[in-house]
Design an enzyme around this catalytic site. Structure first.
Site, short mmCIF file in Angstrom:
data_model
loop_
_atom_site.label_atom_id
_atom_site.label_comp_id
_atom_site.label_asym_id
_atom_site.label_seq_id
_atom_site.Cartn_x
_atom_site.Cartn_y
_atom_site.Cartn_z
CB THR A 55 1.02 0.14 8.15
OG1 THR A 55 0.31 -1.06 7.88
CG2 THR A 55 2.03 -0.09 9.25
N GLY A 94 3.49 0.38 -0.19
CA GLY A 94 4.30 0.08 -1.36
C GLY A 94 4.16 1.13 -2.44
CD GLU A 337 -2.24 -5.71 3.42
OE1 GLU A 337 -3.33 -5.52 3.97
OE2 GLU A 337 -1.58 -4.78 2.92
#
Length: 573
Positions: A55, A94, A337
């Site tokens: 992303t 993350g 996601e």
């Protein structure tokens, strides 16, 4: 770390999650044996820690819009990585902010300035000894979020960062030393790690949903309020039919998605084996089902957990109730996601293609064969009120919503509208059809699980409870979509009254078992981490104990009195 034990140990989320879910798996699924030996084995041993950087600040679900570039340099046999604009910065991975020292970078491959699609590249971002960012790398944390504060989601900027050619994962697509590009046999293989995560999201959110249902059900059995009969005692809140309607359907929904998630994961495992043998035929079905269930499960769990929090009244707003933490974890999955509306649109486009195959008499993927069956019905069969009838009603409704979306889409094409614009203009109908397709799958899968061959291996008493849960889920889901059902099935007022009577009756049957059904989820108190949902039912004692631990209660007179409150009040004398 991604299941109930992880919820207990690291309630704010772990920066290691993406390392285990995507980074390590990418080497096994997308890398060559040599690449696995170089990077994957070290990642499996946690000698290096990584994340999956896909992303960007300006692009998410639309992967073809990603701006990060990987240009091949023949002279040095290297790729040159760049994030040429602010919006091309990687954003959200993350653990990227502080924890990892490697990542998989998803970037657009260019050879001689020719775009060749999205590929995966292994990049070291921090020194293995000092953890300092390497030259050309701008890296940091994106800041506080609504929840999951322990994950340190990060950003990544790249300026002329060079990596060896063999740092591109090349199990499928390849770049040869002379710059020759060898295409992947199936382009979707580059997105296979993301499909796996969507499978895990369905299972994970069903766990969050079940945990919230457990907390609320237990609290509703302890809390007493508002006599049903004016002269009677205050009953358990769960004795109120309206409370049962808020709580018990969420138990059934969590179970339905847990079963559907198990089915999806089995399909993923089988498809993985097929892909390793060079059989890619089930990839489209896996992609479609993963998109559908990821969207519907995360929506239903997020809204369901909030409904459960509201069902606890004011105490549900306490941080010590833990419902807020469960909600922020569940709602985050609605956008990571794959943003849910975009996923539904992807499924809608698949349904368009599938309906064309229905009209052509072609064989459909197994999870969509009901479309062909229902398309052959001139009208819905006799309404019989049984479970099969309710499951078929949702399938028939999904079929006709798909038919109407296909008709609207083709009418726009006939009027001269370009194909992409026709899809966009049909977007509302496509997402509605996709949502109903997901509901039809979950309900039918639940029906088959409860009534199928496995029933013979279960006790009669357990089967009775499962049948009641199935009854509730089917009736409630049909009622939720009644506006669409009535468009295609001419139900009478008697039919609608019968459904309402069944709903009330099954809630009454499930009421005595509600607490023990949730006990069957087997959540440890430390997993639930809730003053409202502990197994012993000592709700008020635990609420008070948690309040006494507050830092604001450690001094009888707070410092703010002398600093602010006393001068303020004295000034008003």
């Amino acid at each position: 770390m991604s299941g109930p034990v992880g919820m207990a140990l690291i309630p704010a989320g772990t920066p290691m999650a993406v390392h285990g879910l995507m980074f390590t798996r990418a080497f096994r699924g997308q890398g060559t044996p040599e690449q696995y030996e170089k990077f994957g084995r070290r990642a499996d041993n946690c000698e290096i820690l990584g994340t999956y950087a896909q992303t960007e600040l300006g692009h998410g679900t639309y992967l073809r819009g990603l701006e990060t570039r990987a240009d091949y340099d023949r002279k040095t046999d290297e790729f040159v990585l760049n994030t040429p604009t602010l919006t091309s910065y990687k954003w959200w991975p993350g653990g990227l902010g502080q924890s990892v020292n490697y990542c998989i970078v998803v970037a657009q491959l260019y050879i001689d300035n020719e775009p060749l699609g999205v590929q995966l590249f292994v990049l070291q971002v921090r020194d293995e000894q000092t953890h300092a960012p390497l030259p050309g790398i701008d890296i940091g944390d994106i800041g506080k979020k609504i929840g999951m504060q322990g994950v340190n989601n990060g950003y990544l900027g790249l300026k002329n960062v060079r990596i060896p050619r063999m740092n591109m994962l090349m199990k499928n697509a390849k770049v040869l030393p002379d710059g020759t590009f060898v295409k992947s046999p199936v382009s979707q293989l580059a997105y296979f790690p993301m499909v796996y995560v969507r499978c895990m999201v369905v299972l994970g959110n069903s766990i969050l949903h079940a945990a919230a249902a457990t907390i609320t059900t237990r609290y509703s059995a302890v809390r007493r309020q508002s006599p049903i009969n004016p002269d009677g005692p205050e009953p358990q809140v769960l004795d109120h039919l309206t409370q049962q309607m808020k709580v018990v359907p969420e138990i059934a929904t969590a179970i339905a998605y847990r079963i559907a998630g198990g089915k999806l994961y089995k399909l993923f495992e089988q498809t993985s084996k097929d892909v390793n043998r060079g059989d890619y035929s089930r990839l489209p079905e896996l992609h479609a089902l993963a998109c559908t269930l990821k969207a519907s499960c995360t929506y239903d769990s997020a809204f369901g957990i909030e409904r459960l929090r509201l069902s606890c009244g004011g105490h549900g707003y306490l941080a010590s109730a833990n419902l807020g933490n469960l909600f922020t974890s569940a709602t985050a999955a609605c956008t990571y996601e794959g943003e849910n509306s975009v996923l539904y649109l992807q499924v809608g486009r698949i349904l368009l293609k599938t309906w064309a195959e229905v009209l052509a008499g072609k064989q459909l993927m197994p999870t969509m064969t009901y479309l062909s069956e229902c398309a052959n019905w001139s009208k819905f069969p006799q309404w019989s009120d049984d479970w099969k009838c309710l499951a078929q009603a949702l399938q028939y409704t999904a079929t006709n919503k798909t038919r109407i979306a296909f008709k609207s889409y083709n009418e726009r094409l006939k009027r001269g509208m370009p194909q992409p614009e026709a899809v966009n203009a049909t977007g509302i109908e496509l997402t509605q059809a996709a949502e109903l397709h997901g509901r039809a799958f979950v309900t039918n899968n639940f029906f088959e699980e409860v009534t199928g061959p496995k029933a013979a291996k279960r006790s009669t008493s357990l089967n009775k409870v499962l049948e009641d849960l199935l009854e509730l889920y089917l009736v409630h889901t049909v009622q939720r979509h009644m506006a669409d059902v009535l468009r295609f099935i001419p139900l009478t007022d008697d039919h609608l009254t019968s459904l309402q009577t069944r709903l009330e009756a099954v809630l009454a049957r499930l009421r005595p078992n509600a607490v023990t059904i949730c006990d069957g989820f087997d959540f440890h108190d430390k997993v639930l981490s809730s003053v409202l949902g502990c197994y012993d039912g000592n709700v008020y004692e635990r609420i008070f104990k948690a309040a006494k631990k507050s830092p604001l209660n450690q001094k009888a007179v707070p410092a703010s009195y002398e600093q602010h409150l006393k001068p303020f009040m004295k000034s008003n004398l």
